[in-house]
Design an enzyme around this catalytic site. Structure first.
Site, PDB file in Angstrom:
ATOM      1  N   ASP A 113     -10.251  35.434 -35.056  1.00  0.00           N
ATOM      2  CA  ASP A 113      -9.629  34.237 -35.085  1.00  0.00           C
ATOM      3  C   ASP A 113     -10.296  33.203 -34.261  1.00  0.00           C
ATOM      4  O   ASP A 113     -10.124  31.998 -34.338  1.00  0.00           O
ATOM      5  CB  ASP A 113      -8.069  34.122 -34.419  1.00  0.00           C
ATOM      6  CG  ASP A 113      -7.292  34.900 -35.530  1.00  0.00           C
ATOM      7  OD1 ASP A 113      -7.636  35.120 -36.701  1.00  0.00           O
ATOM      8  OD2 ASP A 113      -6.148  35.617 -34.966  1.00  0.00           O
TER       9      ASP A 113
ATOM     10  N   GLY B  65      -6.255  21.626 -34.570  1.00  0.00           N
ATOM     11  CA  GLY B  65      -7.426  20.689 -35.399  1.00  0.00           C
ATOM     12  C   GLY B  65      -7.511  21.445 -36.837  1.00  0.00           C
ATOM     13  O   GLY B  65      -7.744  20.751 -37.885  1.00  0.00           O
ATOM     14  N   LEU B  66      -7.778  22.651 -36.717  1.00  0.00           N
ATOM     15  CA  LEU B  66      -7.991  23.665 -37.856  1.00  0.00           C
ATOM     16  C   LEU B  66      -6.776  23.302 -38.746  1.00  0.00           C
ATOM     17  O   LEU B  66      -6.799  23.347 -39.991  1.00  0.00           O
ATOM     18  CB  LEU B  66      -7.956  25.122 -37.555  1.00  0.00           C
ATOM     19  CG  LEU B  66      -8.506  25.981 -38.741  1.00  0.00           C
ATOM     20  CD1 LEU B  66      -9.621  25.332 -39.855  1.00  0.00           C
ATOM     21  CD2 LEU B  66      -8.569  27.472 -38.316  1.00  0.00           C
TER      22      LEU B  66
ATOM     23  N   ASP C  72       0.720  -1.173  -0.069  1.00  0.00           N
ATOM     24  CA  ASP C  72      -0.143  -0.071  -0.031  1.00  0.00           C
ATOM     25  C   ASP C  72       0.781   1.564  -0.148  1.00  0.00           C
ATOM     26  O   ASP C  72       0.206   2.419  -0.120  1.00  0.00           O
ATOM     27  CB  ASP C  72      -0.926  -0.074   1.222  1.00  0.00           C
ATOM     28  CG  ASP C  72      -2.218  -0.770   0.900  1.00  0.00           C
ATOM     29  OD1 ASP C  72      -2.350  -1.294  -0.239  1.00  0.00           O
ATOM     30  OD2 ASP C  72      -2.904  -0.808   1.975  1.00  0.00           O
TER      31      ASP C  72
END
Length: 525
Positions: A287, A422-423, A36
């Site tokens: 933007d 992503g763009l 533990d």
């Protein structure tokens, strides 16, 4: 008992360790078997603390079970006091040792150590980590602040002429998500309003500091999961008002400033003067306009989920497509927030359920924990971490709060940058036939999971789906697979599922390019 690979929360004794590790002059004697002690790694390897947690384990082994394990605990407690000489000690059992019923509190009391010893009764098989942290903090506050006397809630609080109002910041712990930086940001914000921070607890506090909590004019619960129980006791005992607004996001920070101003009787203008955050301007800039309406899935602890939902909808213009938490103690509040966004709350501590929900909803951004980061990466969906549990990269060396006006700037950068990437990948896809680009270029924010040039013709990796067996059996023609690759990667999974559902409804067994565009026309109506 349910076995799982990942867990959002550990057992309650890990929550107690978070409190003990955050404080100074406090030692935790934990009745636990060998093995533990793994919990030490959470602090030294993930949070990158420079010293080990102030925890002594009895570390009994299987062969010790036939002897006197109670004597092992007494020896460990006595030696811990002699070695570390703490101001106070907390004692308790881990989930495994709880089965032995050795009563650490009674055993420690029998030792008659010359320091306060607070026993913890943390039911490991009914409760979890955040509850354990809250219960431990409450027990400590009650033990030390309670010894300082009481004040009626109706009794007026006296302040010396010219003295600034004082407050306590409650809830930050070790292994907390950006707690160190949040405390710094909120302290600076309060200072600009003319309010002093009296005690920060548990983070950095000593038992003697806890005894001074009742001297403050009011309390601020930065992290309700940990702070609420103790804060309510302080309110009943000392008549201290509680500021409950969590200042995450510009709107919530302004609400926090107004609430503090009312409670403390100060002018909020200095804290709101000038241009305290760049998030509002950025969110309205050219933007960012293409981000409006992006569908976002949010999951984590209740404090950060509730704050993120408000910020996403009101300050970024996102659409909350999914909302959930593993903090069952705050399920009611999360369900109310979900209704406000017209979604059904997901209350679960099973990461597989969360993964299935993300795969089904196909959001354009995931805001979650370390677990959702892995899920989103595999599904090709942008993700930002907003809540514990987290990994080492979410304890940056730089100043990076989530709260206050500077925290709002951090939120903007953290949430928007994955969408910007992503763009970028979408543009690369659009110009894949240009001589300067090629389809094998790995998406820079998805790492080695991205397709490489020599795998460009392979089918998409399988992802969790709720398709029926008939839908899953539908095939794809090679030209249709190639055409599907022209769809931006961050919505490609949804396009695949919609097309397969359409084909099933139309009785089509093999999806061709024509089927793909028929499905697109069908779902765009």
């Amino acid at each position: 008992m349910k076995l799982t690979v990942w867990t959002y929360e550990g057992p309650p004794h890990v929550g107690a360790m978070r409190v003990a590790t955050a404080m100074e002059g406090l030692h935790y004697v934990l009745h636990a078997p060998q093995g533990d002690t793994y919990a030490d790694l959470l602090f030294t390897m993930i949070e990158r603390r420079s010293k080990r947690p102030p925890v002594t384990y009895t570390t009994f082994q299987a062969r010790d079970l036939g002897s006197d394990t109670a004597e092992l605990f007494k020896t460990a407690a006595r030696e811990a006091y002699e070695r570390f000489r703490p101001q106070a000690m907390i004692v308790g059992s881990s989930c495994t040792a709880e089965l032995l019923q050795d009563d650490p509190g009674g055993l420690a009391s029998a030792l008659a150590l010359p320091i306060p010893v607070i026993p913890l009764d943390l039911p490991s098989y009914q409760k979890k980590e955040n509850w354990g942290a809250a219960e431990t903090f409450y027990r400590l506050v009650r033990a030390f602040a309670g010894a300082a006397g009481q004040r009626s809630a109706a009794e007026p609080r006296e302040r010396r002429p010219g003295a600034r109002p004082r407050c306590n910041l409650l809830g930050p712990t070790a292994l907390g998500f950006r707690h160190r930086d949040d405390v710094r940001e909120v302290t600076d914000l309060l200072g600009r309003m003319g309010v002093d921070v009296h005690v920060v607890a548990p983070l950095g506090a000593t038992p003697a500091d806890l005894a001074r909590l009742g001297e403050a004019d009011f309390n601020v619960a930065l992290y309700p999961e940990v702070a609420n129980v103790a804060a309510q006791w302080l309110k009943r005992t000392f008549g201290q008002p509680l500021v409950a607004t969590v200042p995450i996001g510009v709107g919530a920070t302004r609400d926090f400033v107004d609430e503090v101003a009312r409670v403390a009787g100060v002018d909020p203008a200095p804290a709101l003067a000038g241009e305290p955050s760049r998030l509002p301007w950025y969110s309205h800039s050219v933007d960012s306009t293409y981000l409006t309406g992006k569908r976002v899935f949010i999951f984590g602890d209740a404090t950060h989920v509730l704050a993120a939902a408000r910020v996403a909808a009101e300050e970024f213009g996102f659409t909350v497509a999914g909302l959930g938490t593993y903090s069952r103690e705050f399920a009611r509040e999360v369900r109310e927030a979900a209704r406000a966004h017209d979604v059904e709350a997901l209350i679960t501590d099973d990461y597989l359920e969360v993964e299935a929900a993300v795969a089904d909803l196909q959001p354009e951004l995931v805001l979650g924990t370390q677990m959702e980061r892995h899920v989103a990466k595999r599904l090709g969906i942008p993700c930002a971490v907003i809540s514990a549990p987290v990994h080492v990269q979410d304890y940056p060396a730089r100043y990076s709060p989530q709260m206050g006006f500077e925290g709002a700037n951090v939120l903007f950068d953290t949430w928007v940058h994955p969408l910007m990437m992503g763009l970028e990948e979408h543009l690369i896809t659009m110009f894949r036939d240009d001589f300067e680009f090629h389809d094998g270029a790995a998406p820079s924010h998805l790492g080695t999971a991205a397709l490489r040039a020599d795998r460009a013709s392979e089918p998409e990796p399988a992802v969790p789906s709720r398709l029926s067996a008939d839908e899953a059996a539908i095939g794809w023609a090679e030209e249709a697979e190639l055409e599907l690759r022209k769809v931006p990667f961050f919505v490609r999974g949804k396009a695949r599922r919609n097309t397969e559902r359409f084909a099933h409804e139309q009785g089509v067994g093999l999806i061709t390019v024509e089927t793909l565009y028929d499905a697109k026309a069908h779902f765009s109506r």
